[in-house]
Design an enzyme around this catalytic site. Structure first.
Site, mmCIF file in Angstrom:
data_model
loop_
_atom_site.group_PDB
_atom_site.id
_atom_site.type_symbol
_atom_site.label_atom_id
_atom_site.label_comp_id
_atom_site.label_asym_id
_atom_site.label_seq_id
_atom_site.Cartn_x
_atom_site.Cartn_y
_atom_site.Cartn_z
ATOM 1 N N ARG A 101 -19.227 32.045 -7.890
ATOM 2 C CA ARG A 101 -19.950 31.557 -6.714
ATOM 3 C C ARG A 101 -21.113 32.484 -6.359
ATOM 4 O O ARG A 101 -22.186 32.017 -5.969
ATOM 5 C CB ARG A 101 -18.977 31.394 -5.538
ATOM 6 C CG ARG A 101 -18.118 30.157 -5.694
ATOM 7 C CD ARG A 101 -16.961 30.068 -4.720
ATOM 8 N NE ARG A 101 -16.239 28.812 -4.937
ATOM 9 C CZ ARG A 101 -15.109 28.487 -4.337
ATOM 10 N NH1 ARG A 101 -14.546 29.330 -3.476
ATOM 11 N NH2 ARG A 101 -14.527 27.326 -4.600
ATOM 12 N N HIS A 135 -21.712 22.292 -8.079
ATOM 13 C CA HIS A 135 -20.704 22.954 -8.913
ATOM 14 C C HIS A 135 -20.201 24.259 -8.291
ATOM 15 O O HIS A 135 -20.800 24.808 -7.383
ATOM 16 C CB HIS A 135 -21.204 23.136 -10.346
ATOM 17 C CG HIS A 135 -22.251 24.188 -10.560
ATOM 18 N ND1 HIS A 135 -22.587 24.644 -11.800
ATOM 19 C CD2 HIS A 135 -23.036 24.866 -9.701
ATOM 20 C CE1 HIS A 135 -23.529 25.552 -11.709
ATOM 21 N NE2 HIS A 135 -23.820 25.715 -10.453
ATOM 22 N N GLU A 136 -19.049 24.698 -8.827
ATOM 23 C CA GLU A 136 -18.311 25.860 -8.298
ATOM 24 C C GLU A 136 -17.921 25.686 -6.835
ATOM 25 O O GLU A 136 -17.993 26.617 -6.045
ATOM 26 C CB GLU A 136 -19.111 27.157 -8.498
ATOM 27 C CG GLU A 136 -19.483 27.469 -9.926
ATOM 28 C CD GLU A 136 -18.299 27.375 -10.877
ATOM 29 O OE1 GLU A 136 -17.172 27.642 -10.452
ATOM 30 O OE2 GLU A 136 -18.520 27.038 -12.046
ATOM 31 N N GLY A 137 -17.503 24.495 -6.489
ATOM 32 C CA GLY A 137 -17.114 24.194 -5.108
ATOM 33 C C GLY A 137 -18.278 23.559 -4.386
ATOM 34 O O GLY A 137 -19.269 24.223 -4.091
ATOM 35 N N GLN A 185 -17.240 24.368 0.424
ATOM 36 C CA GLN A 185 -17.552 25.704 0.934
ATOM 37 C C GLN A 185 -17.470 25.725 2.462
ATOM 38 O O GLN A 185 -17.003 26.708 3.065
ATOM 39 C CB GLN A 185 -18.958 26.135 0.493
ATOM 40 C CG GLN A 185 -19.166 26.189 -1.002
ATOM 41 C CD GLN A 185 -18.257 27.168 -1.707
ATOM 42 O OE1 GLN A 185 -17.933 28.219 -1.178
ATOM 43 N NE2 GLN A 185 -17.839 26.824 -2.906
#
Length: 605
Positions: free
Chosen positions: A309, A454-456, A461
C-alpha cells in the site's frame, strides 16, 4: 524533482542522522546520494525510454506463453543488477542495509519513469520481505533469498473472480498432502485467482506465488469468513528441498490476461490452480507450502499488503509528479492569449506563454501541492518504518507503529485520489493536445486510474480508517497523530505561519469531533456509511499538517528569497487556502451520520 526529493530527505526528515545508528553506521550522505544517482540513471536510461512501448505493446498470450517487449527484460535486469531488490536487507543477504526512507526515495525515480517495469520488482521485494518475517528458516533460505537476489520473481494472489475484495469469500481449497515436507507442510491447492499482477511471464525462470486459500475443517467443509484463511508458497516451477528447480511445472495455468485501461506493461492474470493441466509428481493439484500456522494467513499477508500500500501510494505520487513536470514544461513554452487590461486585449501584441495566465498557474499550483505533499507523506511513512525497525527505545517504536497504523490508509488512498486529479489537471493544461497520444499526460492518467482500485479499493481504505484504525486501542493511533500535529502547530504559532497553524488546529478539532459523532450511536452501519468523505477530510488534514511542517523546514534550511523556497511556500499556502476548507462539507455528513446512501433502496436507481 531531485531538488525537492533531497530537501525532503535531508533538510526535512534529517535522514543523514540515521547514520548514527549501528545498522546504518557504514553509510553517509555520500553513500545515500550515490544510491539516488544510480536509480536515477537506471530510471533515465533503462526505464523511461520504454514507458510508451510497454503501453502500446501490451502483454500478449498465445495460449502457451506470454509475450512481452524485449525492453521489459532489459529494464528489470538493470534494476536487479543494481542490487536494489535487497537494498534494505542485511549484508549477509546481499543487501546494503539502507534505511527504508532512502530506499523509498530511490524508488521514486523508477516509479516516475516507468511504473510498468517497476511493478515486477516491487512485488518481488514485498513477497520476499513477508517470507523473511513469517516463513520458516528453510523457506527463507530457498525462496526469500532467491527472490531478493532477483533470480526469481514473486506475486501475491488474494482476489478470486466471485469474491473480489471480499476475502472472507475466498474458496480456493488447500488439502494436506505431507506434513513433514522440508519446505513446509505440503498441500494441494485448487481454485482460481483473479487480478494477479506479474502472475505469468518469462522474465525469470520461476515465479513464486503467495496464495491465500482455506484448509477444510474436520467435516470437509471450508471455514466461513476470514478466520479460515491460510497462506501458501506456490511456485510456478517445482523446487527441491535444496532450492534447485526439478524441471516439473506446478499445476498453475494461465486462463487469460486482463486487458486494462492503463498500467498495461505489467501482466495481469487469471490463474487456475489445480485444474490438472500440469501434474506435478503425477497428479493434479497445485503444490503449496504452508507459511506460518494454519488459519493465520490473512495476518501474514497483511505484512505484504501494508508494504504494497505504501508502494502503491509512491507509484501514484510519482505518476502525478510526472504529469506535473510535463504540463509545467508545456505551459512555459506554449504561447497562447494576451494580457487583459482595462482597455481590453491588444491583438497586435505577441502572445504570451500560458503559464502567465492565472488559471493555468492555479492548475499548476494545485498539482504542485498534491504531488509534493504526497511525496512528503510517503517519505514520512518510510521514515516511521525506520523508527519502528531501529528506534532507540520502546516508546518511540510504539509511537511509530501507532502512527503507521493510522497513516497507511492515507498513504495509499490520498495520492491515488489527488494525484489522479493532478494528472487530470495536467491534461487540462495541455488542452486538446493533452487528450492525444502525442503527449504522455493521457497515459499518466490511464496508468494512474488503477491506484484507487488495487491493494484495497478506495472505499475499503476508508472503512479500515474509520472502522478500525482511529478507534483501535481506545483511539491511541489517532491520539498519537494528533500529538504530532500539535507539536507542529506549537512550533508554527510564533512564526508567519501562525494563521495556517490556527487553521490546522481547527481542522484537527473538526476531525476529532466528527469521529466521535460518527460512532456516538455505536452502530457500525451508521458510522461507516460516510467513511469515504471522512477519509477525504482526514487525508486533507494530514496533508495540511505535512505542508506546514515542510514550510517550517523551508524557513530553517533554505535561502529565503530563492525560487525553490518561494515555490514551497506558495504550494503550502495554496493547500491551506484552496484545499483544507473542503473538509467542512465532508465532515458534515459524517458528523450527522447522513443516512441517504445507506437507506436509499436499490429500486430507486
Amino acid at each position: 524533482m531531485r531538488e525537492t526529493l533531497e530537501f525532503l530527505l535531508y533538510d526535512w526528515l534529517q535522514a543523514d542522522d540515521l547514520t548514527a545508528r549501528q545498522r546504518f553506521a557504514d553509510h553517509s550522505r555520500e553513500t545515500f546520494t550515490a544510491v539516488l544517482d544510480t536509480t536515477e540513471r537506471i530510471a533515465r536510461e533503462k526505464f523511461a525510454p520504454h514507458y510508451r512501448l510497454m503501453d502500446t505493446e501490451e502483454p500478449r498470450f498465445d495460449g502457451e506463453r506470454v509475450h512481452l517487449p524485449a525492453a521489459t527484460l532489459e529494464a528489470v535486469n538493470a534494476l536487479v543488477d543494481s542490487g536494489m531488490l535487497a537494498a534494505t536487507k542485511d549484508y549477509e543477504l546481499g543487501g546494503m542495509q539502507l534505511p527504508c526512507v532512502v530506499d523509498t526515495a530511490a524508488h521514486a525515480f523508477l516509479s516516475m519513469a516507468n511504473v510498468h517495469a517497476g511493478s515486477y520488482a516491487v512485488l518481488t521485494t514485498c513477497n520476499a520481505n513477508l517470507l523473511m518475517e513469517h516463513g520458516s528458516e528453510r523457506q527463507r533460505e530457498v525462496f526469500a533469498k532467491t527472490l531478493l537476489a532477483g533470480q526469481w520473481f514473486g506475486t501475491m494472489c488474494l482476489s478470486e473472480p466471485q469474491a473480489g475484495s471480499s476475502l472472507s469469500d475466498v474458496v480456493t481449497r488447500a488439502e494436506l498432502e505431507n506434513a513433514d515436507d522440508p519446505l513446509g507442510p505440503r498441500y494441494r491447492l485448487r481454485g482460481n485467482k483473479m487480478w494477479i499482477s506479474g502472475g505469468e511471464h518469462e522474465l525469470r525462470e520461476n515465479i513464486v506465488h503467495l496464495v491465500l486459500a482455506k484448509i477444510p475443517g474436520p467435516d470437509g467443509k471450508l471455514i466461513p469468513g476470514t478466520k479460515g484463511i491460510s497462506l501458501f508458497i506456490v511456485p510456478k516451477r517445482m523446487v527441491g528441498a535444496g532450492g534447485q528447480l526439478t524441471g516439473e511445472r506446478n499445476d498453475i495455468a494461465l486462463a487469460g490476461l486482463n486487458h486494462k485501461l492503463g498500467h498495461r506493461g505489467t501482466t495481469n492474470c487469471l490463474l487456475n490452480f489445480g485444474e490438472g493441466r500440469f501434474q506435478p509428481e503425477g497428479k493434479a493439484g497445485a503444490v503449496g507450502y504452508l507459511v506460518g500456522k494454519p488459519h493465520e494467513g490473512l495476518r501474514c499477508m497483511f505484512f505484504m499488503m501494508n508494504e504494497m500500500r505504501i508502494g502503491v501510494g509512491l507509484g501514484a505520487t510519482m505518476l502525478g509528479y510526472a504529469g506535473y513536470e510535463a504540463s509545467l514544461a508545456y505551459a512555459k513554452d506554449r504561447p497562447q492569449g494576451r494580457a487583459m487590461t482595462a482597455a481590453g486585449k491588444d491583438a497586435a501584441s505577441p502572445q504570451r506563454p500560458i503559464i502567465e495566465h492565472a488559471d493555468v498557474r492555479r492548475m499548476l499550483l494545485a498539482q504542485k501541492s498534491y504531488v509534493e505533499g504526497a511525496l512528503a507523506l510517503e517519505l514520512y511513512c518510510a521514515r516511521l518504518v525506520d523508527e519502528l525497525n531501529t528506534g532507540l527505545d520502546a516508546a518511540r517504536k510504539a509511537e511509530a507503529q501507532a502512527l503507521l497504523d493510522v497513516l497507511i490508509p492515507i498513504a495509499k488512498s490520498w495520492p491515488s485520489e489527488w494525484c489522479l486529479e493532478a494528472n487530470s489537471l495536467a491534461i487540462q493544461v495541455l488542452g486538446g493536445y493533452g487528450y492525444t497520444r502525442d503527449f504522455p499526460v493521457e497515459q499518466y492518467w490511464r496508468d494512474q486510474r488503477l491506484n484507487m482500485i488495487h491493494e484495497g479499493t478506495h472505499g475499503i481504505q476508508a472503512l479500515d480508517l474509520l472502522g478500525r484504525k482511529v478507534v483501535q486501542q481506545g483511539g491511541a493511533s489517532l491520539a498519537a497523530l494528533a500529538a504530532r500535529m500539535q507539536q507542529t502547530i506549537e512550533r508554527s504559532i510564533q512564526t508567519d505561519w501562525a494563521p495556517q497553524a490556527n487553521q490546522l488546529a481547527a481542522a484537527l478539532a473538526q476531525v476529532g469531533g466528527a469521529t466521535k459523532k460518527a460512532w456516538s450511536t455505536g452502530e457500525p452501519e451508521e458510522a461507516l456509511a460516510n467513511a469515504t468523505p471522512y477519509m477525504q477530510a482526514f487525508g486533507h488534514t494530514v496533508l495540511a499538517w505535512l505542508w506546514l511542517d515542510v514550510a517550517l523546514a523551508v524557513e530553517r534550511s533554505v535561502q529565503g528569497d530563492s525560487d525553490f523556497a518561494q515555490g514551497k511556500r506558495a504550494a503550502a499556502r495554496y493547500f491551506f487556502a484552496y484545499e483544507l476548507p473542503k473538509i467542512g462539507a465532508w465532515l458534515d455528513v459524517v458528523a450527522r451520520r447522513e443516512p441517504l446512501c445507506r437507506e436509499i433502496k436499490p429500486e430507486y436507481f
